[in-house]
Design an enzyme around this catalytic site. Structure first.
Site, mmCIF file in Angstrom:
data_model
loop_
_atom_site.group_PDB
_atom_site.id
_atom_site.type_symbol
_atom_site.label_atom_id
_atom_site.label_comp_id
_atom_site.label_asym_id
_atom_site.label_seq_id
_atom_site.Cartn_x
_atom_site.Cartn_y
_atom_site.Cartn_z
ATOM 1 N N LYS A 76 7.300 4.839 12.915
ATOM 2 C CA LYS A 76 5.985 5.507 12.895
ATOM 3 C C LYS A 76 4.999 4.756 13.797
ATOM 4 C CE LYS A 76 2.575 5.152 10.086
ATOM 5 N NZ LYS A 76 1.405 5.235 10.995
ATOM 6 N N GLY A 79 -14.009 3.238 1.201
ATOM 7 C CA GLY A 79 -13.477 1.867 1.265
ATOM 8 C C GLY A 79 -12.004 1.832 1.583
ATOM 9 N N ASN A 123 0.817 -1.216 0.000
ATOM 10 C CA ASN A 123 0.000 0.000 0.000
ATOM 11 C C ASN A 123 0.850 1.265 0.000
ATOM 12 O OD1 ASN A 123 -2.576 -1.056 -0.202
ATOM 13 N ND2 ASN A 123 -2.796 -1.340 2.000
ATOM 14 N N SER A 156 -13.432 6.845 5.202
ATOM 15 C CA SER A 156 -12.834 5.592 5.662
ATOM 16 C C SER A 156 -11.400 5.851 6.100
ATOM 17 C CB SER A 156 -12.848 4.549 4.538
ATOM 18 O OG SER A 156 -12.081 3.411 4.897
ATOM 19 N N PRO A 158 -7.049 11.385 13.874
ATOM 20 C CA PRO A 158 -7.574 12.635 13.290
ATOM 21 C C PRO A 158 -6.824 13.875 13.763
ATOM 22 C CG PRO A 158 -9.342 11.263 14.202
ATOM 23 C CD PRO A 158 -8.059 10.661 14.661
ATOM 24 N N VAL A 176 1.206 13.865 6.872
ATOM 25 C CA VAL A 176 -0.108 14.060 7.491
ATOM 26 C C VAL A 176 -1.150 14.424 6.434
ATOM 27 C CG1 VAL A 176 -1.427 15.602 9.024
ATOM 28 C CG2 VAL A 176 0.734 14.613 9.799
ATOM 29 N N ASP A 201 -0.636 3.995 5.791
ATOM 30 C CA ASP A 201 0.248 3.692 4.667
ATOM 31 C C ASP A 201 0.425 4.917 3.769
ATOM 32 O OD1 ASP A 201 0.514 1.008 5.496
ATOM 33 O OD2 ASP A 201 -1.338 0.460 4.480
#
Length: 313
Positions: A187, A293, A43, A252, A229, A282, A258
């Site tokens: 991370k 999705g 990803n 989503s 968030p 970010v 990733d």
């Protein structure tokens, strides 16, 4: 030569579909499934491509699911190198309930993986000719059964020897063992940051002190702590800073981490200052939450959010 290599030991063929309602003991009539290549490093490579960059995705590939992964990545224009495994690559399932918008995500365990398979990744990296050594290697995602928890530590030893920058995004014992000389960037989320410091959990009041403790102990040169968030916290020898994104319509959270790593490594490759590197990461992670999705970040959303972050720093 590729300047960025991603490594995925536990890739997945992600299958998603929709159904009116999820009910027990009923035959559920699903929509036509959508297949996507998945797994941490894969990803990251896909998000790098979406952001206009190039990388080579290394992964373990077994059976028809492994073949399908290669075909899907080829269709996206992503260069790959694979190790053929005896057991089939796993397949995950995501079902969206159209009446509620709820997502049901079924993650399957990875296949039993043998030493002669996972060792090929280490050996190939270790013996790359000097002119083919990448600038960055991203090891991302979980480890399948059979792969030792010190796999990322072994990668770090090779990074120290071959002089490339290693970025690690994993969890559990694999993350704890990897931390140390040879790791450029980790991370973690807050829970994983606690594990790095040998604690069960940490409070928001402790997070800065513990992040600097990880840096000062030499477990990583750079720490980017994912705050969901609320963006991310950057810790390095220069100190602590925060990147808080704007509020965006959330569709989503799948693939946000990733996408963040992809944005980070892309900016590092350009030689940007660390604050800007994390801002772009970010921005990419936040952009991924705006897509439905398991879709990753879109470049236009990423650039718009990054511009906002630059203006509000």
């Amino acid at each position: 030569m590729h300047k960025i290599i991603t490594i995925t030991l536990n890739p997945a063929l992600d299958k998603s579909t929709k159904v009116d309602q999820v009910l027990p003991e009923k035959k559920l009539r699903c929509e036509e499934p959508v297949f996507e290549p998945g797994g941490g490093g894969i990803n990251v490579s896909r998000a790098i491509k979406k952001l206009g960059g190039e990388s080579c995705a290394w992964f373990l590939s077994g059976g028809p699911t492994g073949d399908m992964l290669s075909k899907l990545l080829e269709a996206e224009g992503i260069t790959t190198w694979t190790v053929r495994t005896k057991n089939w690559s796993r397949e995950n399932l995501m079902v969206m309930e159209t009446t509620t918008g709820n997502q049901y995500r079924f993650g399957m365990p990875g296949p039993e993986t043998y030493e002669d398979e996972w060792m090929q990744c280490l050996q190939k990296l270790k013996h790359l000719p000097q002119g083919e050594v990448p600038q960055f290697v991203v090891a991302s995602g979980s480890l399948p059964p059979g792969v030792p928890n010190d796999f990322c530590l072994r990668l770090a030893e090779i990074a120290h020897e071959k002089d490339f920058r290693l970025i690690i995004d994993t969890s559990g014992e694999a993350l704890v063992k990897a931390a140390g000389e040879g790791v450029y960037l980790l991370k973690p989320n807050l829970g994983e940051l606690a594990a790095l410091a040998g604690k069960d959990q940490i409070s928001a009041l402790e997070q800065e002190e513990i992040a600097m403790q990880v840096i000062n102990e030499g477990k990583s040169k750079v720490l980017v702590v994912s705050l969901g968030p609320r963006g991310a916290m950057l810790a390095s020898k220069e100190g602590i800073s925060y990147m808080v994104p704007p509020t965006v319509p959330l569709k989503s959270a799948v693939g946000a981490g990733d996408s963040m790593v992809a944005g980070i490594v892309m900016s590092l490759l350009k030689g940007c200052p660390l604050d800007e590197v994390v801002r772009y990461g970010v921005a990419a992670g936040t952009a991924a939450t705006m897509t439905p999705g398991s879709e990753l970040c879109r470049k236009e959303d990423t650039e718009e959010i990054y511009k906002w972050l630059q203006e509000h720093k």
